[in-house]
Design a protein around this motif. Structure first.
Motif, mmCIF file in Angstrom:
data_model
loop_
_atom_site.group_PDB
_atom_site.id
_atom_site.type_symbol
_atom_site.label_atom_id
_atom_site.label_comp_id
_atom_site.label_asym_id
_atom_site.label_seq_id
_atom_site.Cartn_x
_atom_site.Cartn_y
_atom_site.Cartn_z
ATOM 1 N N PRO A 165 0.701 -1.229 0.010
ATOM 2 C CA PRO A 165 0.393 -0.151 0.124
ATOM 3 C C PRO A 165 1.007 1.201 -0.037
ATOM 4 O O PRO A 165 0.943 2.196 0.972
ATOM 5 N N LEU A 166 1.534 1.513 -1.193
ATOM 6 C CA LEU A 166 2.265 2.584 -1.266
ATOM 7 C C LEU A 166 2.084 3.480 -2.287
ATOM 8 O O LEU A 166 3.114 3.846 -3.111
ATOM 9 N N GLY A 167 0.905 3.675 -2.995
ATOM 10 C CA GLY A 167 0.482 4.678 -3.955
ATOM 11 C C GLY A 167 0.803 5.946 -3.569
ATOM 12 O O GLY A 167 0.735 6.569 -2.379
ATOM 13 N N VAL A 168 1.369 6.549 -4.765
ATOM 14 C CA VAL A 168 1.870 7.997 -4.639
ATOM 15 C C VAL A 168 0.664 8.880 -4.191
ATOM 16 O O VAL A 168 0.870 9.638 -3.089
ATOM 17 N N LYS A 170 -1.834 8.028 -2.329
ATOM 18 C CA LYS A 170 -2.195 7.756 -1.068
ATOM 19 C C LYS A 170 -1.292 8.425 -0.066
ATOM 20 O O LYS A 170 -1.376 8.757 1.236
ATOM 21 N N ILE A 171 0.071 8.396 -0.612
ATOM 22 C CA ILE A 171 1.218 9.064 0.321
ATOM 23 C C ILE A 171 0.779 10.380 0.405
ATOM 24 O O ILE A 171 0.860 11.210 1.378
ATOM 25 N N LEU A 172 0.388 10.960 -0.701
ATOM 26 C CA LEU A 172 0.070 12.532 -0.510
ATOM 27 C C LEU A 172 -1.165 12.880 0.348
ATOM 28 O O LEU A 172 -1.020 13.864 0.964
ATOM 29 N N VAL A 188 9.540 12.636 6.349
ATOM 30 C CA VAL A 188 8.130 12.108 6.488
ATOM 31 C C VAL A 188 7.751 11.013 5.517
ATOM 32 O O VAL A 188 7.425 9.537 5.917
ATOM 33 N N THR A 189 8.030 11.358 4.482
ATOM 34 C CA THR A 189 7.587 10.233 3.269
ATOM 35 C C THR A 189 8.600 9.030 3.459
ATOM 36 O O THR A 189 8.225 7.977 3.402
ATOM 37 N N GLU A 190 9.850 9.301 3.587
ATOM 38 C CA GLU A 190 11.037 8.330 3.973
ATOM 39 C C GLU A 190 10.431 7.387 4.904
ATOM 40 O O GLU A 190 10.502 6.131 4.868
ATOM 41 N N GLU A 191 10.054 7.887 6.116
ATOM 42 C CA GLU A 191 9.609 7.047 7.243
ATOM 43 C C GLU A 191 8.414 6.271 6.882
ATOM 44 O O GLU A 191 8.266 5.082 7.228
ATOM 45 N N LEU A 192 7.427 6.815 6.278
ATOM 46 C CA LEU A 192 6.303 6.205 5.720
ATOM 47 C C LEU A 192 6.543 4.873 4.912
ATOM 48 O O LEU A 192 5.970 3.870 5.096
ATOM 49 N N VAL A 193 7.230 5.227 3.855
ATOM 50 C CA VAL A 193 7.836 4.276 2.970
ATOM 51 C C VAL A 193 8.677 2.995 3.709
ATOM 52 O O VAL A 193 8.467 2.019 3.422
ATOM 53 N N SER A 194 9.683 3.397 4.342
ATOM 54 C CA SER A 194 10.487 2.575 5.183
ATOM 55 C C SER A 194 9.483 1.476 6.130
ATOM 56 O O SER A 194 9.793 0.376 5.992
ATOM 57 N N ASN A 195 8.538 2.197 6.702
ATOM 58 C CA ASN A 195 7.743 1.155 7.659
ATOM 59 C C ASN A 195 6.852 0.215 6.831
ATOM 60 O O ASN A 195 6.807 -0.898 7.145
ATOM 61 N N GLU A 196 6.667 0.688 5.526
ATOM 62 C CA GLU A 196 5.702 -0.344 4.695
ATOM 63 C C GLU A 196 6.691 -1.452 3.938
ATOM 64 O O GLU A 196 6.160 -2.550 3.905
#
Length: 321
Positions: A165-168, A170-172, A188-196
């Motif tokens: 669930p890493l759609g662009v 949805k991240i925005l 913040v974006t890097e943290e979201l992506v890394s967690n997923e």
């Protein structure tokens, strides 16, 4: 056999696209026309869960224009597919019915698996490099607007394919709900992506060395179609990627608009896209990305050509299934 004209229509989350293709008896698929219309369908669906009456009107107006182009080319056949934004809307069936009544175009909603399968067929139909690459551990990374797909190939066969669930978009949407400064957006974006990606890495990449990344989908095209004097840069080394990422991370949206020639909405997607690929490269250890430059319309055309026995795909997709 004379050449065959085919039209592919993509009702996507961010764009409506029409591709006109000539399919010849030389096992070739050639795009002869391509029309795009940017639309906020995904943002509306992911925010509200519904597609508004006004949005339906815009979609129908654009598709009527597509229909006129298709008639002008006198295409032999067409296929029209809708993806995640339409699939996730609670009123999707009503919208599909309205499109049929108001434009005459029959739109089919495809699953995530069907979408990725079409993309792989497009790669296989376009270039022999696909079969060459997947003999060694290769990951196909498709960063979409609603999610991303990671598919691992080795020894010529599909090993695993997983939706993350890493759609662009949805991240925005997540970033819009979090108060951040421009400087903090990347962190913040890097943290979201890394967690997923952590769970994916633990399950699928343990003791597996990925040699190649194949990047597909619209988002990667935005990043690299302006890096080579207007032509898509098809092979990107890690050093080249890091250079682009470093430059991009220091730009605001207005600067991205000017540099890449994009709308503000499209420009906002560049940094999240770059961060996802950056983290995937770090996770896999891959040193190069191959960008074949395919879009969903290319996959629709490849599927039709193969189903109609107009071309023969070299890769055995039945074995993958």
């Amino acid at each position: 056999m004379a050449s065959h004209l085919f039209a592919a229509v993509d009702v996507g989350s961010f764009e409506l696209e029409l591709g006109i293709y000539e399919i010849s008896n030389k096992n070739k698929i050639r795009q002869v026309d391509h029309v795009r219309h940017v639309i906020a369908l995904g943002r509306e669906t992911y925010n509200t869960g519904m597609i508004s009456y006004e949005m339906v009107g815009e979609i129908c107006d654009v598709l009527n224009g597509f229909m006129r182009i298709m008639k002008g080319y006198k295409v032999n056949a067409y296929r029209a597919y809708a993806t995640s934004a339409m699939r996730e809307a609670r009123n999707s069936q009503i919208v599909i019915d309205q499109i049929r009544v108001r434009t005459g175009i029959e739109v089919s909603i495809i699953s995530n698996s069907e979408l990725r399968f079409l993309s792989y067929k497009a790669i296989a139909a376009r270039d022999d490099e696909f079969d060459k690459n997947i003999q060694k551990a290769t990951a196909i990374v498709d960063v979409g607007f609603g999610s991303m797909q990671m598919s691992l190939f080795d020894e010529g066969l599909l090993v695993s394919t997983t939706n993350v669930p890493l759609g662009v978009l949805k991240i925005l949407n997540t970033l819009d709900m979090v108060s951040t400064t421009i400087d903090r957006t990347a962190d913040v974006t890097e943290e979201l992506v890394s967690n997923e990606l952590k769970q994916y890495e633990k399950i699928f990449l343990e003791n597996r060395q990925i040699r190649h990344l194949i990047a597909i989908g619209d988002n990667i095209l935005y990043l690299f179609r302006y890096e080579n004097k207007g032509k898509l840069l098809t092979h990107v080394t890690k050093a080249q990627f890091d250079f682009v990422y470093d430059r991009l991370s220091r730009m605001n949206v207005s600067q991205m608009e000017e540099e890449y020639g994009l709308s503000a909405e499209a420009a906002r997607m560049l940094l999240p896209t770059a961060i996802i690929y950056k983290k995937v490269m770090e996770m896999t250890g891959a040193e190069e990305i191959w960008i074949p430059g395919i879009r969903l319309c290319d996959g629709i055309a490849a599927e039709y050509a193969a189903d109609s026995k107009l071309i023969k795909l070299k890769h055995n997709f039945d074995a993958d299934i």
